[in-house]
Design an enzyme around this catalytic site. Sequence first.
Site, PDB file in Angstrom:
ATOM      1  N   LYS A  42      -2.831  -2.193  -2.942  1.00  0.00           N
ATOM      2  CA  LYS A  42      -3.806  -1.192  -2.312  1.00  0.00           C
ATOM      3  C   LYS A  42      -3.485   0.177  -2.623  1.00  0.00           C
ATOM      4  O   LYS A  42      -2.331   0.669  -2.195  1.00  0.00           O
ATOM      5  CB  LYS A  42      -3.903  -1.396  -0.669  1.00  0.00           C
ATOM      6  CG  LYS A  42      -5.018  -0.848   0.121  1.00  0.00           C
ATOM      7  CD  LYS A  42      -5.142  -1.280   1.168  1.00  0.00           C
ATOM      8  CE  LYS A  42      -6.231   0.054   2.076  1.00  0.00           C
ATOM      9  NZ  LYS A  42      -6.959  -0.764   3.253  1.00  0.00           N
ATOM     10  N   GLU A  53       0.826  -1.241   0.122  1.00  0.00           N
ATOM     11  CA  GLU A  53      -0.024  -0.068   0.072  1.00  0.00           C
ATOM     12  C   GLU A  53       0.860   1.384   0.247  1.00  0.00           C
ATOM     13  O   GLU A  53       1.396   1.882   1.064  1.00  0.00           O
ATOM     14  CB  GLU A  53      -0.779   0.132   1.264  1.00  0.00           C
ATOM     15  CG  GLU A  53      -1.923   1.092   1.321  1.00  0.00           C
ATOM     16  CD  GLU A  53      -2.671   1.238   2.472  1.00  0.00           C
ATOM     17  OE1 GLU A  53      -2.422   0.387   3.647  1.00  0.00           O
ATOM     18  OE2 GLU A  53      -3.608   2.225   2.501  1.00  0.00           O
TER      19      GLU A  53
HETATM   20  P1  13P Z   1      -9.253   4.296   4.803  1.00  0.00           P
HETATM   21  O1  13P Z   1     -10.258   3.542   3.882  1.00  0.00           O
HETATM   22  O2  13P Z   1      -9.768   4.999   5.831  1.00  0.00           O
HETATM   23  O3  13P Z   1      -8.444   5.191   3.985  1.00  0.00           O
HETATM   24  O4  13P Z   1      -8.136   3.124   5.343  1.00  0.00           O
HETATM   25  C1  13P Z   1      -7.958   2.096   4.591  1.00  0.00           C
HETATM   26  C2  13P Z   1      -6.363   1.921   4.954  1.00  0.00           C
HETATM   27  O5  13P Z   1      -6.188   0.638   5.461  1.00  0.00           O
HETATM   28  C3  13P Z   1      -5.377   2.740   5.054  1.00  0.00           C
HETATM   29  O6  13P Z   1      -4.181   2.292   5.174  1.00  0.00           O
END
Ligand code: 13P
Length: 347
Positions: free
Chosen positions: A219, A177
């Site tokens: 992600k 991510e």
């Molecule tokens: P949000 O959907 O609140 O952005 O959180 C997802 C997430 O895992 C951020 O690291």
Amino acid sequence: MNIVQLENVAKALVAPGKGILAADESSATANKRFAAVYVTQDEEHRRAFREILLTTPEVAEIVSGVIFYDETFWETGSNGELFREYCAKRGVIPGIKVDEGLVDLPGFPGEKVSKGLDSLPERIAKYAAAGAQFAKWRSVIVIGDKIPTDACIAANAFVLARYARICQEAGVVPIVEPEVLFDGTHTAEQCESVTAHVLETLFAAMRTYRVHFPGAILKTGMVLPGKNSGIPVDETDVADRTVHTLRAHVPHDLGGVVFLSGGQTSHQAFANLNAIAQRGPHPWGLTFSYSRALQDPVLKHWAIHQTDTTGAQSIFAHQLKVARASRSGEMSVSSHGDDFVSHSQDM
Ligand code: 13P
């Protein structure tokens, strides 16, 4: 590493009609969100709120996997059953957040790198033995005056790539991510070019560190104008830019692509995902991995009515159904999520 098993878990996480519940807020972030709605900030309240989410019946139908934070991963529900085992029994795959938060990147004011890599092999082995089948590592890229720098993007790509290979060695599917923050005054064009550069650098590093792409998931945020830019978010533009960027810069044999909600309102996060899904078919299974867009309306209700589990769970069921519709491009205008704005960006 068992390649077939990794690929199967990745496929299951992005299976049609399903998506991921991100419930991996660190205790500090969960407390901040509780404080904003005047909920007591302690372990028992964090556990109780997560129990409401995890025991909502629609979770088994709509949620492919849950990302846990370490605290919840070892916790039990009121019936004495470990949350992760309760989920696994219902076909919901347990996952774990393994980065240990952000630190400053020395020499690069305003830029961050995530920590936790040195201890990761031992930690991931422990989580895998306890049933975690996937993991998540978040890096943060900030758009601002002369940032992000190439050095910051490369440092985070290196860490994400090494994390991903370490997970795969342990038989765990890595979700990588690299979150390009929504905060800021940048334009959608700037977000698009930064996202493209981040993805190119990330996948080059993942190739170098021998990550098996079909057993890994990205992600990402959507391509949006900065939250403080004053530029309205238009779902057609967001979807066009996001789909174009992903198709051009994400390897088509990757195991899946999931989105964070990133501080958008629930309404925006679902409407944008719906528009993205409508531009399919895409090369990958593509779905939500939301925390705030799924949870915030539930928290808002529970904060005021803490004994009303049924009410909180029916709001969460609604959020999940909207999420399922939007990830399939089938959301009706009337089913838009609650417009609840959250401000805290940390995880
Ligand atoms: P949000 O959907 O609140 O952005 O959180 C997802 C997430 O895992 C951020 O690291």
